[in-house]
Design a protein around this motif. Structure first.
Motif, PDB file in Angstrom:
ATOM      1  N   VAL A 122       0.772  -1.333   0.027  1.00 18.57           N
ATOM      2  CA  VAL A 122       0.139   0.054   0.084  1.00 18.57           C
ATOM      3  C   VAL A 122       0.843   1.049   0.134  1.00 18.57           C
ATOM      4  O   VAL A 122       0.646   2.240  -0.709  1.00 18.57           O
ATOM      5  CB  VAL A 122      -0.905  -0.133   1.092  1.00 18.57           C
ATOM      6  N   LYS A 123       2.168   1.152   0.762  1.00 18.44           N
ATOM      7  CA  LYS A 123       2.823   2.374   0.644  1.00 18.44           C
ATOM      8  C   LYS A 123       3.390   2.768  -0.679  1.00 18.44           C
ATOM      9  O   LYS A 123       3.712   3.959  -1.119  1.00 18.44           O
ATOM     10  CB  LYS A 123       3.914   2.264   1.742  1.00 18.44           C
ATOM     11  N   GLN A 124       3.572   1.591  -1.333  1.00 21.03           N
ATOM     12  CA  GLN A 124       3.858   1.864  -2.845  1.00 21.03           C
ATOM     13  C   GLN A 124       2.758   2.197  -3.857  1.00 21.03           C
ATOM     14  O   GLN A 124       3.171   3.142  -4.663  1.00 21.03           O
ATOM     15  CB  GLN A 124       4.732   0.459  -3.395  1.00 21.03           C
ATOM     16  N   VAL A 125       1.646   1.646  -3.662  1.00 20.85           N
ATOM     17  CA  VAL A 125       0.546   1.791  -4.709  1.00 20.85           C
ATOM     18  C   VAL A 125      -0.434   2.544  -4.364  1.00 20.85           C
ATOM     19  O   VAL A 125      -1.171   3.124  -5.159  1.00 20.85           O
ATOM     20  CB  VAL A 125      -0.110   0.432  -5.258  1.00 20.85           C
ATOM     21  N   GLY A 126      -0.664   2.956  -3.035  1.00 26.90           N
ATOM     22  CA  GLY A 126      -1.780   3.423  -2.586  1.00 26.90           C
ATOM     23  C   GLY A 126      -2.842   2.807  -2.218  1.00 26.90           C
ATOM     24  O   GLY A 126      -2.769   1.618  -2.551  1.00 26.90           O
ATOM     25  N   LEU A 127      -4.196   3.588  -1.973  1.00 25.79           N
ATOM     26  CA  LEU A 127      -5.298   2.777  -1.800  1.00 25.79           C
ATOM     27  C   LEU A 127      -5.994   2.472  -3.038  1.00 25.79           C
ATOM     28  O   LEU A 127      -7.002   1.712  -3.117  1.00 25.79           O
ATOM     29  CB  LEU A 127      -6.321   3.694  -0.966  1.00 25.79           C
ATOM     30  N   LEU A 133       6.452  -4.603  -8.435  1.00 28.77           N
ATOM     31  CA  LEU A 133       7.060  -4.198  -7.070  1.00 28.77           C
ATOM     32  C   LEU A 133       8.422  -4.230  -6.932  1.00 28.77           C
ATOM     33  O   LEU A 133       8.910  -3.120  -6.358  1.00 28.77           O
ATOM     34  CB  LEU A 133       6.165  -4.867  -5.935  1.00 28.77           C
ATOM     35  N   ASN A 134       9.077  -5.298  -7.288  1.00 28.43           N
ATOM     36  CA  ASN A 134      10.313  -5.420  -7.129  1.00 28.43           C
ATOM     37  C   ASN A 134      11.177  -4.480  -8.070  1.00 28.43           C
ATOM     38  O   ASN A 134      12.663  -4.160  -7.531  1.00 28.43           O
ATOM     39  CB  ASN A 134      10.852  -6.899  -7.268  1.00 28.43           C
ATOM     40  N   LYS A 135      10.764  -4.043  -8.956  1.00 31.66           N
ATOM     41  CA  LYS A 135      11.609  -3.007  -9.789  1.00 31.66           C
ATOM     42  C   LYS A 135      11.056  -1.523  -9.876  1.00 31.66           C
ATOM     43  O   LYS A 135      11.433  -0.879 -10.313  1.00 31.66           O
ATOM     44  CB  LYS A 135      11.623  -3.590 -11.201  1.00 31.66           C
ATOM     45  N   GLY A 136      10.019  -1.367  -8.640  1.00 30.98           N
ATOM     46  CA  GLY A 136       9.865   0.061  -8.404  1.00 30.98           C
ATOM     47  C   GLY A 136       8.703   0.377  -9.520  1.00 30.98           C
ATOM     48  O   GLY A 136       8.597   1.809  -9.772  1.00 30.98           O
ATOM     49  N   LEU A 137       8.374  -0.398 -10.154  1.00 31.92           N
ATOM     50  CA  LEU A 137       7.083  -0.143 -11.104  1.00 31.92           C
ATOM     51  C   LEU A 137       5.835  -0.617 -10.811  1.00 31.92           C
ATOM     52  O   LEU A 137       5.236  -1.689 -11.206  1.00 31.92           O
ATOM     53  CB  LEU A 137       7.289  -0.404 -12.660  1.00 31.92           C
ATOM     54  N   PRO A 138       5.202  -0.165  -9.610  1.00 32.59           N
ATOM     55  CA  PRO A 138       3.765  -1.015  -9.098  1.00 32.59           C
ATOM     56  C   PRO A 138       2.674  -1.113  -9.871  1.00 32.59           C
ATOM     57  O   PRO A 138       1.852  -1.992  -9.702  1.00 32.59           O
ATOM     58  CB  PRO A 138       3.507  -0.334  -7.825  1.00 32.59           C
ATOM     59  N   ARG A 139       2.638  -0.350 -10.982  1.00 31.80           N
ATOM     60  CA  ARG A 139       1.570  -0.361 -12.003  1.00 31.80           C
ATOM     61  C   ARG A 139       2.041  -1.283 -13.271  1.00 31.80           C
ATOM     62  O   ARG A 139       1.123  -1.436 -13.985  1.00 31.80           O
ATOM     63  CB  ARG A 139       1.142   0.903 -12.532  1.00 31.80           C
ATOM     64  N   LEU A 140       3.101  -2.054 -13.323  1.00 32.31           N
ATOM     65  CA  LEU A 140       3.197  -2.828 -14.383  1.00 32.31           C
ATOM     66  C   LEU A 140       2.170  -3.897 -14.615  1.00 32.31           C
ATOM     67  O   LEU A 140       1.965  -4.332 -15.865  1.00 32.31           O
ATOM     68  CB  LEU A 140       4.382  -3.660 -13.978  1.00 32.31           C
ATOM     69  N   GLY A 141       1.637  -4.443 -13.470  1.00 33.30           N
ATOM     70  CA  GLY A 141       0.463  -5.343 -13.973  1.00 33.30           C
ATOM     71  C   GLY A 141      -1.029  -4.710 -13.640  1.00 33.30           C
ATOM     72  O   GLY A 141      -1.629  -5.607 -13.945  1.00 33.30           O
ATOM     73  N   PHE A 147      -3.805  -6.185  -5.948  1.00 36.27           N
ATOM     74  CA  PHE A 147      -2.613  -6.827  -5.407  1.00 36.27           C
ATOM     75  C   PHE A 147      -2.967  -8.160  -4.426  1.00 36.27           C
ATOM     76  O   PHE A 147      -2.638  -9.274  -4.602  1.00 36.27           O
ATOM     77  CB  PHE A 147      -1.523  -6.152  -4.749  1.00 36.27           C
ATOM     78  N   CYS A 148      -3.850  -7.616  -3.497  1.00 39.76           N
ATOM     79  CA  CYS A 148      -4.352  -8.781  -2.334  1.00 39.76           C
ATOM     80  C   CYS A 148      -4.959  -9.902  -3.000  1.00 39.76           C
ATOM     81  O   CYS A 148      -5.019 -10.880  -2.437  1.00 39.76           O
ATOM     82  CB  CYS A 148      -5.073  -7.810  -1.325  1.00 39.76           C
ATOM     83  N   GLY A 149      -5.960  -9.399  -3.758  1.00 38.08           N
ATOM     84  CA  GLY A 149      -6.851 -10.532  -4.369  1.00 38.08           C
ATOM     85  C   GLY A 149      -6.037 -11.410  -5.168  1.00 38.08           C
ATOM     86  O   GLY A 149      -6.148 -12.881  -4.745  1.00 38.08           O
ATOM     87  N   VAL A 150      -5.008 -11.083  -5.852  1.00 41.95           N
ATOM     88  CA  VAL A 150      -4.142 -12.211  -6.670  1.00 41.95           C
ATOM     89  C   VAL A 150      -3.346 -12.897  -5.764  1.00 41.95           C
ATOM     90  O   VAL A 150      -3.490 -14.107  -5.896  1.00 41.95           O
ATOM     91  CB  VAL A 150      -3.322 -11.348  -7.737  1.00 41.95           C
TER      92      VAL A 150
END
Length: 371
Positions: free
Chosen positions: A130-135, A302-310, A141-144
């Motif tokens: 959540v700190k990375q992607v916001g609300l 997430l690991n590459k600092g691009l949380p919107r990749l997926g 993310f959580c569902g997957v």
């Protein structure tokens, strides 16, 4: 003047939301339990000798499911072995409290319990995500991750099936959501009482025709121990809008929930519409209808600092990733900011080298977790 129970001479204490019948507590208990038994039998959910994992979150649905399944297994001699399986998403002030309820349920129902966590499986907690992607997109993310975490936990326990507390309200909401999204693939299978039959771990829904209000009433009158707080990260979830719509319909027409489910069951689809074929992810080896599963795609971002990749536009995010990799190649080593972005903060604000090695995505062995 006291109102009489519709099934016996006792005094009625409740009116069933599902049928409108007025009943005493004992008659309600029996009707509630036997309707679930009927769903189990007509759906051929279990085979004698199977090990069945109950997805336990500590909430009302999973708590009542564990209680009723233990009761019906003994009453009707299903011949199955039940275990509790919980997922710790890493949500401070929510999941840590609900897991305490699950642990009490373990003692109350005398069932084995296994807890798996996002931190152990993926290297990320939901708090960190959540700190990375916001609300806005955190529920994706959580569902997957949660769906795969249940599978991974179940494989550790070597169970034959997973049962979840999805009730009639949940399924009706899913039908509406898939209609609004135009998601034919999910619309076709969301009303199925058993899913994943073409994979290694089928999932069953014994509460498919059970109203949420009646689950709450059953838990209340039985004085079951459950956790009732909503997730602190879900107020903006898309499902919430569908839930509000369903509740408004139910207030006008109580049968609307079952009607929507029956409508979903009765839908027909063109033969040329191809449904996704279940396979395995080439990265982690778990169930996926794509070459790389959604969990791995989200983790990569997430690991590459691009949380919107997926979750964002793939082409835009992929261009960003390609540019980062090109810069890293030119410089001869990974850009320092990229390395820091890869850190999931579990190591504090350090400059450790742990993020330079790939995330361990192997299937965990039983030795990785204590039962």
């Amino acid at each position: 003047m006291p109102v009489k129970c519709c099934l016996c001479d006792g005094s009625a204490v409740l009116k069933r939301p599902k049928t409108g019948d007025v009943m005493c507590k004992d008659c309600f208990y029996h009707a509630f339990e036997e309707e679930i038994h009927h769903t189990i039998v007509t759906g051929n959910l279990f085979t004698r000798g199977e090990v069945v994992a109950v997805g336990a979150s500590g909430g009302k649905d999973s708590t009542v499911l564990a209680y009723v399944m233990k009761l019906l297994n003994e009453r009707h001699d299903y011949g199955i072995k039940l275990v509790l399986l919980s997922v710790d998403e890493g949500i401070t002030g929510y999941r840590d409290d609900s897991l305490e309820t699950v642990k009490r349920n373990q003692q109350q129902y005398d069932l084995p319990l296994k807890i798996v966590s996002y931190e152990e499986l993926y290297g990320w907690s939901m708090d960190a995500i959540v700190k990375q992607v916001g609300l806005k997109n955190n529920c994706t993310f959580c569902g997957v991750f949660r769906r795969q975490a249940l599978d991974r936990g179940a494989m550790l326990l070597k169970v034959d099936k997973i049962i979840t507390g999805h009730n009639a309200d949940d399924i009706a909401e899913t039908v509406i959501m898939n209609v609004l999204r135009g998601d034919i693939a999910r619309l076709r299978r969301c009303t199925a009482i058993t899913t994943g039959t073409d994979g290694a771990l089928p999932r069953c829904k014994p509460f498919k025709y059970t109203y949420e209000k009646e689950i709450v009433m059953y838990a209340y009158f039985k004085k079951l121990d459950y956790f009732s707080t909503e997730c602190i990260y879900s107020p903006n979830a898309y499902r919430g809008h569908a839930r509000t719509y369903i509740k408004d319909l139910e207030a006008i027409r109580p049968s609307a929930i079952i009607d929507i489910i029956h409508s979903g069951e009765s839908l027909s689809f063109k033969k040329e519409v191809k449904m996704p074929v279940q396979g395995t992810c080439k990265s982690c080896g778990y169930i996926s209808s794509n070459p790389v599963c959604k969990a791995c795609v989200l983790l990569e971002g997430l690991n590459k600092g691009l949380p919107r990749l997926g979750i964002g536009k793939p082409s835009r995010e992929r261009r960003k990733l390609a540019k980062m990799e090109e810069e890293a190649t030119i410089n001869g080593s990974a850009n320092e900011s990229t390395v820091l972005k890869s850190c999931n903060k579990s190591h504090g604000s350090c400059d450790c080298k742990k993020t330079n090695k790939p995330l361990d995505r192997r299937k965990p062995n039983a030795e990785d977790f204590e039962f």
